[in-house]
Structure formats: structure tokens, C-alpha cells
Design a protein around this motif. Structure first.
Motif: not given
Length: 63
Positions: A40-63
Motif C-alpha cells: 500500500d505504501a508503494f501503490s503510487w508506483n505502478k512499477g514497484f516490485k517487492e523481492y523476498f530476501a531468502v537469506k532473511a528467512t529461508p523457509n520454503p513455506f513462507l516463500i
């Protein structure tokens, strides 16, 4: 602002009876709310893409 724990001591003790420590418990509701707030905070930017940091939480269920 103080955070409210999502897990009571009693519930943790109940879980320990089935799953001995160590273990990790994730707050799915909290994670989903934080991701929604981020999107929601970045909804103004239509090109915004969030990338999940696998190093932070390497749990496949969360990915």
C-alpha cells in the motif's frame, strides 16, 4: 508503542508438549498485514516490485 504478543505463554506450553524445542513460530496474520502495508505504501508506483530476501528467512513455506 508496545507490541502485543500473538502467542500466549499457555499456548506456547501446549505447543511444546507436541513439538519439543527448538522451533520457530511465525505470526502469519502479522506478516500478511506488514506486507499489505508495504504494498500500500508503494501503490503510487505502478512499477514497484517487492523481492523476498531468502537469506532473511529461508523457509520454503513462507516463500
Amino acid at each position: 508503542m508496545a507490541k502485543t504478543p500473538f502467542l500466549t505463554k499457555e499456548k506456547a506450553q501446549e505447543i511444546i508438549k507436541t513439538y519439543p524445542t527448538p522451533f520457530h513460530i511465525y505470526d502469519e496474520k502479522g506478516i500478511r498485514a506488514n506486507v499489505k502495508a508495504l504494498v500500500d505504501a508503494f501503490s503510487w508506483n505502478k512499477g514497484f516490485k517487492e523481492y523476498f530476501a531468502v537469506k532473511a528467512t529461508p523457509n520454503p513455506f513462507l516463500i
